[in-house]
Write a protein that holds these residues in place. Sequence first.
Motif, PDB file in Angstrom:
ATOM      1  N   HIS A 105     -11.041  16.107  28.766  1.00 58.60           N
ATOM      2  CA  HIS A 105     -12.412  16.297  29.249  1.00 58.60           C
ATOM      3  C   HIS A 105     -13.420  15.520  28.410  1.00 58.60           C
ATOM      4  O   HIS A 105     -14.391  14.967  28.940  1.00 58.60           O
ATOM      5  N   PHE A 106     -13.195  15.452  27.105  1.00 60.07           N
ATOM      6  CA  PHE A 106     -14.067  14.670  26.230  1.00 60.07           C
ATOM      7  C   PHE A 106     -14.013  13.188  26.609  1.00 60.07           C
ATOM      8  O   PHE A 106     -15.052  12.523  26.724  1.00 60.07           O
ATOM      9  N   SER A 165      -8.911  19.599  26.231  1.00 60.87           N
ATOM     10  CA  SER A 165     -10.233  19.321  25.649  1.00 60.87           C
ATOM     11  C   SER A 165     -10.409  17.834  25.378  1.00 60.87           C
ATOM     12  O   SER A 165     -11.484  17.279  25.615  1.00 60.87           O
ATOM     13  N   THR A 184     -10.591   4.347  27.506  1.00 68.72           N
ATOM     14  CA  THR A 184     -10.712   5.745  27.936  1.00 68.72           C
ATOM     15  C   THR A 184     -10.074   5.946  29.315  1.00 68.72           C
ATOM     16  O   THR A 184      -9.441   6.968  29.553  1.00 68.72           O
ATOM     17  N   THR A 189     -15.857  12.486  29.817  1.00 67.09           N
ATOM     18  CA  THR A 189     -17.307  12.443  29.590  1.00 67.09           C
ATOM     19  C   THR A 189     -17.720  11.118  28.949  1.00 67.09           C
ATOM     20  O   THR A 189     -18.698  10.482  29.372  1.00 67.09           O
TER      21      THR A 189
END
Length: 89
Positions: free
Chosen positions: A50-51, A47, A26, A54
């Motif tokens: 940002h995923f 998106s 990641t 997280t």
Amino acid sequence: MNSKKAFKLWTVNVLSFILFILLSITGLLNWLVLPRGYEARGSVLVSVRHFLITIHEWTALIFMITITIHIILHWKYIRSNLKKYIIMK
């Protein structure tokens, strides 16, 4: 070492390895692959970015907890080695 403790150590080691790999993937995807800032304007990649951030943050928290458990399970070994090195100096 009894089999219960060996199983716990093995589980913690495998879990920490899996979490480390997930953190690496990641982190590298966010750093090297996905666009940042104005490059990603209006894209679905924002998106995804940002995923992944997280996921990266939660994985890091779980990894820190796992490493703490790892140190607790090895505390007797750590303490005995520290005593050896402190006495030798």
